[in-house]
Design a protein around this motif. Structure first.
Motif, PDB file in Angstrom:
ATOM      1  N   LEU A 147      29.477  32.776  67.448  1.00 48.49           N
ATOM      2  CA  LEU A 147      29.268  31.399  67.906  1.00 48.49           C
ATOM      3  C   LEU A 147      30.056  31.108  69.183  1.00 48.49           C
ATOM      4  N   SER A 148      31.200  31.755  69.339  1.00 45.28           N
ATOM      5  CA  SER A 148      32.051  31.508  70.505  1.00 45.28           C
ATOM      6  C   SER A 148      31.484  32.091  71.801  1.00 45.28           C
ATOM      7  N   ASP A 149      30.415  32.846  71.705  1.00 44.85           N
ATOM      8  CA  ASP A 149      29.758  33.362  72.906  1.00 44.85           C
ATOM      9  C   ASP A 149      28.764  32.363  73.485  1.00 44.85           C
ATOM     10  N   THR A 150      28.578  31.248  72.810  1.00 44.18           N
ATOM     11  CA  THR A 150      27.725  30.188  73.348  1.00 44.18           C
ATOM     12  C   THR A 150      28.344  29.674  74.649  1.00 44.18           C
ATOM     13  N   ALA A 151      27.609  29.832  75.743  1.00 40.71           N
ATOM     14  CA  ALA A 151      28.150  29.529  77.075  1.00 40.71           C
ATOM     15  C   ALA A 151      27.017  29.693  78.083  1.00 40.71           C
ATOM     16  N   VAL A 152      27.338  29.444  79.341  1.00 37.52           N
ATOM     17  CA  VAL A 152      26.400  29.724  80.424  1.00 37.52           C
ATOM     18  C   VAL A 152      26.883  30.985  81.132  1.00 37.52           C
ATOM     19  N   TYR A 153      25.968  31.882  81.421  1.00 37.59           N
ATOM     20  CA  TYR A 153      26.296  33.158  82.040  1.00 37.59           C
ATOM     21  C   TYR A 153      25.642  33.235  83.415  1.00 37.59           C
ATOM     22  N   TYR A 154      26.448  33.595  84.405  1.00 39.85           N
ATOM     23  CA  TYR A 154      25.980  33.663  85.785  1.00 39.85           C
ATOM     24  C   TYR A 154      26.113  35.079  86.334  1.00 39.85           C
ATOM     25  N   CYS A 155      25.121  35.513  87.083  1.00 43.50           N
ATOM     26  CA  CYS A 155      25.291  36.714  87.889  1.00 43.50           C
ATOM     27  C   CYS A 155      25.703  36.293  89.293  1.00 43.50           C
ATOM     28  N   LEU A 156      26.467  37.139  89.944  1.00 47.15           N
ATOM     29  CA  LEU A 156      26.932  36.873  91.299  1.00 47.15           C
ATOM     30  C   LEU A 156      26.775  38.140  92.123  1.00 47.15           C
ATOM     31  N   VAL A 157      26.105  37.994  93.255  1.00 45.95           N
ATOM     32  CA  VAL A 157      25.928  39.130  94.161  1.00 45.95           C
ATOM     33  C   VAL A 157      26.295  38.689  95.566  1.00 45.95           C
ATOM     34  N   MET A 158      26.400  39.648  96.435  1.00 45.48           N
ATOM     35  CA  MET A 158      26.612  39.356  97.848  1.00 45.48           C
ATOM     36  C   MET A 158      25.402  39.866  98.614  1.00 45.48           C
ATOM     37  N   ASP A 159      24.908  39.052  99.535  1.00 44.01           N
ATOM     38  CA  ASP A 159      23.726  39.510 100.258  1.00 44.01           C
ATOM     39  C   ASP A 159      24.145  40.345 101.477  1.00 44.01           C
ATOM     40  N   SER A 160      23.151  40.814 102.187  1.00 49.94           N
ATOM     41  CA  SER A 160      23.421  41.707 103.312  1.00 49.94           C
ATOM     42  C   SER A 160      24.143  41.009 104.458  1.00 49.94           C
ATOM     43  N   ASN A 161      24.194  39.674 104.435  1.00 47.85           N
ATOM     44  CA  ASN A 161      24.955  38.905 105.417  1.00 47.85           C
ATOM     45  C   ASN A 161      26.329  38.497 104.882  1.00 47.85           C
ATOM     46  N   TYR A 162      26.744  39.107 103.796  1.00 53.53           N
ATOM     47  CA  TYR A 162      28.056  38.857 103.195  1.00 53.53           C
ATOM     48  C   TYR A 162      28.201  37.429 102.702  1.00 53.53           C
ATOM     49  N   GLN A 163      27.085  36.858 102.261  1.00 49.77           N
ATOM     50  CA  GLN A 163      27.132  35.546 101.643  1.00 49.77           C
ATOM     51  C   GLN A 163      27.111  35.711 100.122  1.00 49.77           C
ATOM     52  N   LEU A 164      27.943  34.965  99.430  1.00 51.94           N
ATOM     53  CA  LEU A 164      27.963  35.024  97.977  1.00 51.94           C
ATOM     54  C   LEU A 164      26.778  34.238  97.431  1.00 51.94           C
ATOM     55  N   ILE A 165      26.034  34.861  96.546  1.00 50.81           N
ATOM     56  CA  ILE A 165      24.839  34.235  95.972  1.00 50.81           C
ATOM     57  C   ILE A 165      24.998  34.197  94.455  1.00 50.81           C
ATOM     58  N   TRP A 166      25.106  32.991  93.911  1.00 49.50           N
ATOM     59  CA  TRP A 166      25.214  32.806  92.471  1.00 49.50           C
ATOM     60  C   TRP A 166      23.832  32.608  91.865  1.00 49.50           C
ATOM     61  N   GLY A 167      23.625  33.179  90.707  1.00 51.53           N
ATOM     62  CA  GLY A 167      22.431  32.871  89.941  1.00 51.53           C
ATOM     63  C   GLY A 167      22.516  31.444  89.434  1.00 51.53           C
ATOM     64  N   ALA A 168      21.398  30.902  88.962  1.00 47.82           N
ATOM     65  CA  ALA A 168      21.362  29.524  88.469  1.00 47.82           C
ATOM     66  C   ALA A 168      21.972  29.394  87.084  1.00 47.82           C
ATOM     67  N   GLY A 169      22.216  30.530  86.433  1.00 47.72           N
ATOM     68  CA  GLY A 169      22.859  30.499  85.128  1.00 47.72           C
ATOM     69  C   GLY A 169      21.871  30.570  83.983  1.00 47.72           C
ATOM     70  N   THR A 170      22.287  31.244  82.917  1.00 44.91           N
ATOM     71  CA  THR A 170      21.514  31.336  81.674  1.00 44.91           C
ATOM     72  C   THR A 170      22.325  30.698  80.564  1.00 44.91           C
ATOM     73  N   LYS A 171      21.784  29.656  79.973  1.00 43.19           N
ATOM     74  CA  LYS A 171      22.474  28.984  78.866  1.00 43.19           C
ATOM     75  C   LYS A 171      22.158  29.736  77.585  1.00 43.19           C
ATOM     76  N   LEU A 172      23.169  30.353  77.006  1.00 43.32           N
ATOM     77  CA  LEU A 172      23.025  31.137  75.795  1.00 43.32           C
ATOM     78  C   LEU A 172      23.535  30.321  74.613  1.00 43.32           C
ATOM     79  N   ILE A 173      22.675  30.152  73.616  1.00 42.77           N
ATOM     80  CA  ILE A 173      23.052  29.429  72.404  1.00 42.77           C
ATOM     81  C   ILE A 173      22.995  30.399  71.234  1.00 42.77           C
ATOM     82  N   ILE A 174      24.107  30.528  70.536  1.00 38.20           N
ATOM     83  CA  ILE A 174      24.192  31.411  69.377  1.00 38.20           C
ATOM     84  C   ILE A 174      24.155  30.549  68.125  1.00 38.20           C
ATOM     85  N   LYS A 175      23.263  30.901  67.240  1.00 32.84           N
ATOM     86  CA  LYS A 175      23.090  30.143  66.004  1.00 32.84           C
ATOM     87  C   LYS A 175      23.697  30.901  64.823  1.00 32.84           C
ATOM     88  N   PRO A 176      24.196  30.162  63.827  1.00 32.89           N
ATOM     89  CA  PRO A 176      24.796  30.853  62.659  1.00 32.89           C
ATOM     90  C   PRO A 176      23.731  31.499  61.773  1.00 32.89           C
TER      91      PRO A 176
END
Lengths: 109, 113
Positions: free
Chosen positions: A80-109
Motif C-alpha cells: 500500500l505504501s507504494d501508492t504514489a506518482v512515478y515520473y521518468c526523467l530524461v535529458m534531450d539532445s539539447n541538454y534540457q531536462l524533460i519530465w514525464g507527466a507522471g503515472t499515478k499508481l494506486i495499490i489496493k489491499p
C-alpha cells in the motif's frame, strides 16, 4: 525536442509486480534515464537510474532496451505504501531536462 | 544536513502583488532548479542555475525572475502575481546537470487570488 509518454494511471493489488513504461525519443546519448517517486505534499525523490539493459536496486528494477526509446520501471511485490506518482526523467539532445507527466499508481489491499 | 529547504511553505497573494521564494541547500551543489507543479500535472522547469551568479531559462520562465547570489541559495521572484501562477513550487539541487540525484525541497504552495 525529446518527448516522454507515460500512462496517466495504473492500479494493482498488494503483492503483485507492477511495470510502468515511459516512452522517450531524441534523448541525450550520454545521460541516464531516471525515475522518481512522489507522495502527496512532498517533492519527488529518486528511485533508480539506468543507462541501458537492466539495473536493480533494493526497491526497483529498470529495464532499458538497446535503442533507449523507452524504459520500464518494475516494482516487485508492491504494498500500500507504494501508492504514489512515478515520473521518468530524461535529458534531450539539447541538454534540457524533460519530465514525464507522471503515472499515478494506486495499490489496493 | 537539512538538504533542500524552502521558505515559505504556504502563501496567499492578491493579483499584482510581488513576492520572493527562497531555496537553500547545504550539499554544496552547483546546480539548482525551480519547478512548478499544477494540480494533477507533472513538473515544469521555470529557471535553473549552473552556479553562483549564473541562471538560465527553463520551459516556463515568463512572469518569474531568479537570482543566485550565493551558491547555497536560489531565489524565485514574482514581480506581479497572476492567478495563473497559483501552483506548488519546488526547488531542487544537484551536483551536475544530469537526470540523476536531483534533491527536492518540500515545496511552497502559492495561491494567487
Amino acid at each position: 525536442l525529446a518527448k516522454t509518454t507515460q500512462p496517466i494511471s495504473m492500479d494493482s493489488y498488494e503483492g503483485q509486480e507492477v511495470n510502468i513504461t515511459c516512452s522517450h525519443n531524441n534523448i541525450a546519448t550520454n545521460d541516464y534515464i531516471t525515475w522518481y517517486q512522489q507522495f502527496p505534499s512532498q517533492g519527488p525523490r529518486f528511485i533508480i537510474q539506468g543507462y541501458k539493459t537492466k539495473v536493480t536496486n533494493e526497491v526497483a528494477s529498470l529495464f532499458i532496451p538497446a535503442d533507449r526509446k523507452s524504459s520500464t520501471l518494475s516494482l516487485p511485490r508492491v504494498s500500500l505504501s507504494d501508492t504514489a506518482v512515478y515520473y521518468c526523467l530524461v535529458m534531450d539532445s539539447n541538454y534540457q531536462l524533460i519530465w514525464g507527466a507522471g503515472t499515478k499508481l494506486i495499490i489496493k489491499p | 544536513n537539512a538538504g533542500v529547504t524552502q521558505t515559505p511553505k504556504f502563501r496567499v497573494l492578491k493579483t499584482g502583488q510581488s513576492m520572493t521564494l527562497l531555496c537553500a541547500q547545504d550539499m554544496n551543489h552547483e546546480y539548482m532548479y525551480w519547478y512548478r507543479q499544477d494540480p494533477g500535472m507533472g513538473l515544469r522547469l521555470i529557471h535553473y542555475s549552473v552556479g553562483e551568479g549564473t541562471t538560465a531559462k527553463g520551459e516556463v520562465p515568463d512572469g518569474y525572475n531568479v537570482s543566485r547570489l550565493k551558491k547555497q541559495n536560489f531565489l524565485l521572484g514574482l514581480e506581479s502575481a497572476a492567478p495563473s501562477q497559483t501552483s506548488v513550487y519546488f526547488c531542487a539541487s544537484s551536483y551536475s546537470l544530469t537526470t540523476v540525484d536531483q534533491f527536492f525541497g518540500p515545496g511552497t504552495r502559492l495561491t494567487v487570488l
